[in-house]
Motif scaffolding. Structure first.
Motif, PDB file in Angstrom:
ATOM      1  N   LEU A 262      21.631  56.879 -13.177  1.00  0.00           N
ATOM      2  CA  LEU A 262      20.247  56.690 -13.266  1.00  0.00           C
ATOM      3  C   LEU A 262      19.744  56.801 -11.669  1.00  0.00           C
ATOM      4  N   ASN A 263      18.259  57.545 -11.697  1.00  0.00           N
ATOM      5  CA  ASN A 263      17.634  57.601 -10.525  1.00  0.00           C
ATOM      6  C   ASN A 263      16.478  56.669 -10.499  1.00  0.00           C
ATOM      7  N   LEU A 264      16.561  55.727  -9.772  1.00  0.00           N
ATOM      8  CA  LEU A 264      15.600  54.686  -9.500  1.00  0.00           C
ATOM      9  C   LEU A 264      14.357  55.323  -8.554  1.00  0.00           C
ATOM     10  N   SER A 265      13.137  54.632  -8.758  1.00  0.00           N
ATOM     11  CA  SER A 265      11.969  55.077  -8.319  1.00  0.00           C
ATOM     12  C   SER A 265      11.111  53.800  -8.278  1.00  0.00           C
ATOM     13  N   ALA A 266      10.830  53.517  -6.917  1.00  0.00           N
ATOM     14  CA  ALA A 266       9.702  52.320  -6.473  1.00  0.00           C
ATOM     15  C   ALA A 266       8.794  52.898  -5.375  1.00  0.00           C
ATOM     16  N   SER A 267       7.564  52.363  -5.568  1.00  0.00           N
ATOM     17  CA  SER A 267       6.363  52.895  -4.565  1.00  0.00           C
ATOM     18  C   SER A 267       6.121  51.622  -3.817  1.00  0.00           C
ATOM     19  N   ASP A 268       5.293  52.034  -2.434  1.00  0.00           N
ATOM     20  CA  ASP A 268       4.835  50.947  -1.979  1.00  0.00           C
ATOM     21  C   ASP A 268       3.241  51.313  -1.050  1.00  0.00           C
ATOM     22  N   ALA A 269       2.258  50.382  -1.434  1.00  0.00           N
ATOM     23  CA  ALA A 269       1.079  51.056  -0.995  1.00  0.00           C
ATOM     24  C   ALA A 269       0.959  51.047   0.569  1.00  0.00           C
ATOM     25  N   ASP A 270       1.741  50.230   1.056  1.00  0.00           N
ATOM     26  CA  ASP A 270       1.733  50.121   2.664  1.00  0.00           C
ATOM     27  C   ASP A 270       1.959  51.332   3.460  1.00  0.00           C
ATOM     28  N   ALA A 271       1.914  51.310   4.648  1.00  0.00           N
ATOM     29  CA  ALA A 271       2.075  52.714   5.642  1.00  0.00           C
ATOM     30  C   ALA A 271       3.116  52.244   6.481  1.00  0.00           C
ATOM     31  N   GLY A 272       3.794  53.210   7.207  1.00  0.00           N
ATOM     32  CA  GLY A 272       4.599  53.128   8.169  1.00  0.00           C
ATOM     33  C   GLY A 272       5.923  52.496   7.731  1.00  0.00           C
ATOM     34  N   THR A 273       6.311  51.876   8.525  1.00  0.00           N
ATOM     35  CA  THR A 273       7.487  51.031   8.405  1.00  0.00           C
ATOM     36  C   THR A 273       7.381  50.114   6.993  1.00  0.00           C
ATOM     37  N   ASN A 274       6.424  49.569   6.732  1.00  0.00           N
ATOM     38  CA  ASN A 274       6.118  48.551   5.889  1.00  0.00           C
ATOM     39  C   ASN A 274       6.228  49.420   4.351  1.00  0.00           C
ATOM     40  N   ALA A 275       6.152  50.864   4.416  1.00  0.00           N
ATOM     41  CA  ALA A 275       6.021  51.406   2.986  1.00  0.00           C
ATOM     42  C   ALA A 275       7.600  52.161   2.984  1.00  0.00           C
ATOM     43  N   ARG A 276       8.431  52.169   4.037  1.00  0.00           N
ATOM     44  CA  ARG A 276       9.754  52.727   3.886  1.00  0.00           C
ATOM     45  C   ARG A 276      10.722  51.762   2.871  1.00  0.00           C
ATOM     46  N   ILE A 277      11.079  52.403   1.688  1.00  0.00           N
ATOM     47  CA  ILE A 277      11.850  51.373   0.844  1.00  0.00           C
ATOM     48  C   ILE A 277      13.320  51.967   0.762  1.00  0.00           C
ATOM     49  N   THR A 278      14.114  50.971   0.737  1.00  0.00           N
ATOM     50  CA  THR A 278      15.455  50.913   0.580  1.00  0.00           C
ATOM     51  C   THR A 278      15.793  50.236  -0.598  1.00  0.00           C
ATOM     52  N   TYR A 279      16.867  50.751  -1.646  1.00  0.00           N
ATOM     53  CA  TYR A 279      17.310  50.461  -2.752  1.00  0.00           C
ATOM     54  C   TYR A 279      18.633  49.669  -2.618  1.00  0.00           C
ATOM     55  N   GLY A 280      19.101  48.914  -3.267  1.00  0.00           N
ATOM     56  CA  GLY A 280      20.344  47.894  -3.400  1.00  0.00           C
ATOM     57  C   GLY A 280      20.297  47.326  -4.764  1.00  0.00           C
ATOM     58  N   PHE A 281      21.738  46.648  -5.023  1.00  0.00           N
ATOM     59  CA  PHE A 281      21.916  45.835  -5.826  1.00  0.00           C
ATOM     60  C   PHE A 281      21.526  44.588  -5.614  1.00  0.00           C
ATOM     61  N   GLY A 282      21.006  43.848  -6.708  1.00  0.00           N
ATOM     62  CA  GLY A 282      21.061  42.324  -6.514  1.00  0.00           C
ATOM     63  C   GLY A 282      22.407  41.730  -6.782  1.00  0.00           C
ATOM     64  N   GLU A 283      22.024  40.412  -7.536  1.00  0.00           N
ATOM     65  CA  GLU A 283      22.940  39.573  -7.842  1.00  0.00           C
ATOM     66  C   GLU A 283      23.647  40.036  -8.998  1.00  0.00           C
ATOM     67  N   MET A 284      25.059  40.443  -9.130  1.00  0.00           N
ATOM     68  CA  MET A 284      25.832  41.117 -10.336  1.00  0.00           C
ATOM     69  C   MET A 284      27.136  40.548 -10.152  1.00  0.00           C
ATOM     70  N   THR A 285      27.782  40.765 -11.342  1.00  0.00           N
ATOM     71  CA  THR A 285      29.230  40.461 -11.336  1.00  0.00           C
ATOM     72  C   THR A 285      30.232  41.375 -10.388  1.00  0.00           C
ATOM     73  N   ILE A 286      31.135  40.791 -10.151  1.00  0.00           N
ATOM     74  CA  ILE A 286      32.041  41.700  -9.410  1.00  0.00           C
ATOM     75  C   ILE A 286      32.544  43.010 -10.071  1.00  0.00           C
ATOM     76  N   LYS A 287      32.602  42.699 -11.150  1.00  0.00           N
ATOM     77  CA  LYS A 287      33.055  43.887 -12.167  1.00  0.00           C
ATOM     78  C   LYS A 287      32.077  45.099 -12.097  1.00  0.00           C
ATOM     79  N   ALA A 288      30.769  44.753 -12.223  1.00  0.00           N
ATOM     80  CA  ALA A 288      29.868  45.711 -12.307  1.00  0.00           C
ATOM     81  C   ALA A 288      29.660  46.120 -10.938  1.00  0.00           C
ATOM     82  N   LEU A 289      29.902  45.514  -9.855  1.00  0.00           N
ATOM     83  CA  LEU A 289      29.708  46.100  -8.381  1.00  0.00           C
ATOM     84  C   LEU A 289      30.971  47.076  -8.258  1.00  0.00           C
ATOM     85  N   GLN A 290      32.130  46.849  -8.830  1.00  0.00           N
ATOM     86  CA  GLN A 290      33.245  47.682  -8.764  1.00  0.00           C
ATOM     87  C   GLN A 290      32.922  49.145  -9.661  1.00  0.00           C
TER      88      GLN A 290
END
Length: 833
Positions: A262-290
């Protein structure tokens, strides 16, 4: 339902003991399933339940029924003595069943004699043995100072590997005037949030250190903590926003690692560094992270490890998008794994009854199998069949079990073992299959009797054989094996003892060799039969009988016996020569005149009894000749006046055996016209001869007297012994000879041409057989009886002379043989024409 609780002391002395509930719920459905419930983490050897009793087996039946468990898993074991089910190894519900709300172990219990399968299910209940765990050791929050009070910030949810009430968590936050803890309900459950209670001022305090504690509802209570660091940042008033609040993705389980999910996409109305978005996983099981990985810059989710539908069918991914100001947005990605037919059926042999007796009835269960396919749907539906030529078939049972049963009679002699292949095939596309070889040995049953190579045997043994000589070897074969095919031989009867009290042959029990017990005599017994029984070592034993016919072959072991004139001559010489038999031949006799007939017999048979006669010595060799086959002594020429009055003729009688045996006959002939003329010739002696004869007679008198005195006692003893023997043996040989129809029903018989000759008188002839008995079956068939006719009847009463006076001497000579049973008959001999 019986409930047993177990408590153990905890720290502080007031810690409640963990209650382990042993729940034995047993009932029999159509599939005969037994259910138990036990808590996890029970020690090895802990009692699960009375399995034997729940199956309806008593303690006395346990050794014969052989209760045991299938070999698939070794979590449990059954005691062979009391039939109770015990824990065999440590049970960890979380390791066995993961996050599943229920956890159970299913296996089969097998009982034999008869064979039956019971399905046992043991539910493993959760015990609060796991503390809540946060995925991170510390959490960092970025909160702008412009955030108004009352704003909530989601926190990481702790994970408790237990289930049920043991996994129900409550959260506690260390006391702080600026923050408080609240629980927010969501479709995924209640989650903790930290609530800003009052506005932050970065210039006064730039960070806060808090501790979040997760406490479960188990007994005893377990907890876990995580450090929370709150950093106060400058104002960033817009959060990233995902295109969807929840994503759903389907992946085949054979998707190769490295494939994009899957390709995730999110937007931020701010500008500059406040609008720079980074992606990551939240809380998941160890098996899913593997299994999955996310690219922080692009938001692309990639498969990192191969999927297995049979292991996990759904993965829930928690993703977040965070801007440069620390604001984050959260979303859920549900990855559904689609099953692919990638697992072939697995065949497990639960029980194999090998060897099976060959008399097992049709329908006997010889093997129990379990077939399992880890796929689902049609991919997991399995059908089984047998491949191979064997009287076996496979029958479906309950719970994925199959029974291999006999469909026909088994015969070890035709096939000692049957090899078949069990083929299990699923209904996937393409279909997958697996196979398992089954080898069924057939044990022997004593269902075959020994069979002789021949129903009747014939053996030929020459007479005078050595005692213990091999006669014949019989052999019987038994198609059975082991003791059932081990053959022993015995004599079962026959005519082997007909010639005597002792048996003629014996049989060696192991080899079947027949040995002569004693020397055989053709003249006593020409053939006999014995019945040999072959018996196997089975129980009950089986046997068969064969007939052995033994033929005794003649050997030339009997010399010809001269009946006339040998016996008469011997009698005359024993009397001192005064009564020596003689034949009177007139001097007017022409060539071919019959002087006498040499009569001889041979106890042998065939060529060994064919007799021939030959002249070996004579006073006038040219005067006499002997018939080669008739034994008739005739004049070879006319008698002349020059021939001596006394003639001595010696003839030899030979048989045709190899080597030939012979006997001699001496005939005294007097040439005279009448008996009165022959007497002076017989009485003439020289003077010296008379004196020598007188001296010899005197000496003979004293010798005879001495012998008579010395042997009187011996003669008496011998006579008594002979009488006693004859008394025990029954009628004398003479009576047996006369009463057993040795020759024919008409009496004694002689060749039809016996009267063809020139003998001018008749004989009273006694035909004698040896004292040892000869079986009547061995006598040759007699010729037609010869009628007894006088010379007058043959020649009209005026062509024959009167019988010679020496016929009485012949008769007396034959009668002098004490060892010969006699059959006497008067034979009239015709005169020559």
């Amino acid at each position: 339902m019986a409930v047993r609780r177990r408590q153990r002391l905890g720290p502080g002395g007031g810690r409640a003991l963990l209650a382990a509930v042993l729940l034995c719920v047993w009932g029999r459905s159509a599939a005969e399933r037994v259910r138990y419930a036990i808590p996890e983490e029970l020690g090895r050897g802990s009692l699960v339940g009375p399995l034997a009793r729940d199956l309806g087996l008593s303690a006395d039946e346990l050794p014969a029924r052989k209760l045991r468990l299938s070999d698939e898993k070794k979590y449990f074991t059954v005691n062979e003595e009391n039939g109770n089910l015990y824990v065999n190894e440590r049970l960890d519900r979380e390791e066995m069943c993961g996050d599943s709300a229920t956890c159970s172990v299913s296996f089969e219990a097998l009982v034999h004699n008869p064979l039956n399968v019971f399905h046992v299910e043991v539910a493993v209940e959760d015990v609060n043995d796991n503390s809540p765990v946060f995925s991170k050791a510390a959490l960092e929050l970025e909160i702008g100072e412009w955030i108004p009070p009352g704003t909530g910030f989601p926190l990481e949810v702790a994970h408790d590997a237990d289930v049920g009430s043991n996994s129900l968590l409550t959260y506690q936050l260390t006391s702080s005037p600026s923050f408080s803890l609240a629980m927010k309900d969501s479709p995924d459950g209640s989650k903790p949030e930290i609530i800003l209670d009052r506005a932050l001022d970065r210039e006064k305090q730039s960070s806060f250190e808090l501790v979040l504690t997760a406490v479960d509802a188990g007994d005893p209570v377990r907890s876990g903590t995580v450090q929370i660091r709150v950093n106060v940042t400058d104002a960033n008033d817009n959060r990233p926003i995902f295109e969807q609040d929840r994503y759903h993705v389907r992946l085949r389980e054979d998707t190769p690692p490295g494939s994009a999910v899957l390709n995730l996409s999110a937007s931020d109305a701010d500008a500059g560094t406040n609008a720079r978005i980074t992606y990551g996983f939240g809380e998941m099981t160890i098996k899913a992270l593997q299994k999955f990985v996310i690219d922080a810059e692009s938001g692309s989710v990639t498969l990192q490890e191969a999927l297995d539908f049979e292991e996990t069918s759904v993965y829930n991914l928690a993703v977040e998008a965070k801007d440069g100001g620390g604001l984050a947005a959260h979303s859920k990605v549900e990855v559904e794994v689609l099953d692919v037919n990638d697992n072939a059926p697995e065949i497990t042999i639960l029980s194999l009854s090998s060897p099976v007796p060959e008399d097992a009835p049709v329908g006997t269960v010889v093997a129990v199998l379990k077939v399992r396919d880890r796929d689902s749907g049609e991919n997991g539906q399995v059908s089984c069949e047998l491949s191979g030529e064997a009287p076996l078939s496979i029958v479906a049972s309950s719970g994925g079990s199959y029974k291999v049963v006999t469909t026909g009679a088994l015969d070890r002699e035709q096939a000692s073992e049957h090899g078949v292949t069990v083929v299990a095939r699923d209904r996937g596309r393409p279909a997958l299959w697996s196979s398992r070889e089954l080898v069924l040995e057939v044990s022997d049953v004593n269902d075959n009797a020994p069979v002789f190579e021949e129903a009747a045997y014939s053996a030929y043994v020459a007479e005078n054989n050595a005692a213990g000589a091999l006669v014949l070897r019989v052999q019987a074969r038994d198609a059975d094996a082991g003791a059932n095919g081990r053959v022993s031989y015995w004599l079962a009867g026959g005519s082997a003892g007909a010639a005597g009290a002792a048996p003629l042959v014996s049989v060696e029990a192991r080899s079947g060799a027949l040995y002569a017990q004693r020397s055989l005599d053709y003249e006593q017994c020409r053939e006999f039969t014995v019945a040999v029984r072959a018996q196997d070592g089975g129980s009950p034993a089986r046997s068969s009988t064969a007939t052995v016919r033994v033929f005794v072959l003649d050997r030339n072991d009997n010399a010809p016996r001269v009946l006339w004139p040998a016996a008469a001559a011997a009698a005359g010489e024993a009397a001192g020569g005064a009564a020596t038999p003689f034949e009177v031949v007139p001097r007017s006799a022409e060539a071919g005149y019959l002087v006498a007939k040499v009569v001889a017999v041979d106890a042998d048979a065939g060529r060994n009894a064919w007799l021939s006669y030959e002249l070996v010595q004579a006073s006038e060799p040219a005067l006499f000749r002997v018939g080669l086959h008739s034994g008739e002594v005739r004049t070879a020429r006319a008698v002349s006046e020059r021939d001596a009055a006394k003639q001595r003729v010696v003839a030899v009688v030979k048989d045709h055996g190899q080597p030939a045996l012979s006997a001699t006959a001496t005939l005294h002939v007097v040439l005279a016209e009448s008996l009165q003329e022959a007497l002076p010739e017989l009485s003439e002696r020289p003077a010296g001869a008379e004196e020598e004869a007188a001296a010899a007679a005197e000496l003979q008198f004293y010798l005879v007297l001495a012998l008579a005195l010395l042997s009187a006692l011996l003669v008496l003893s011998v006579a008594l012994a002979v009488l006693a023997r004859l008394r025990r043996a029954g009628p004398p040989a003479v009576l047996r000879c006369l009463g057993a129809q040795r020759f024919s029903l008409a009496g004694a018989a002689f060749p039809a041409d016996f009267c063809e000759g020139t003998l001018p008188y008749s004989y009273n002839l006694c035909v004698a057989a040896p004292a040892r008995a000869v079986p009547e079956a061995a006598w040759p068939p007699p010729p037609p009886p010869v009628p007894v006719l006088s010379a007058e009847e043959l020649l009209g009463g005026d062509s024959c002379e009167k019988p010679s006076s020496n016929s009485s001497a012949i008769e007396g000579e034959v009668s002098a043989q004490p060892d010969l049973p006699q059959v006497c008959k008067t034979v009239s001999t015709c005169c020559s024409p």
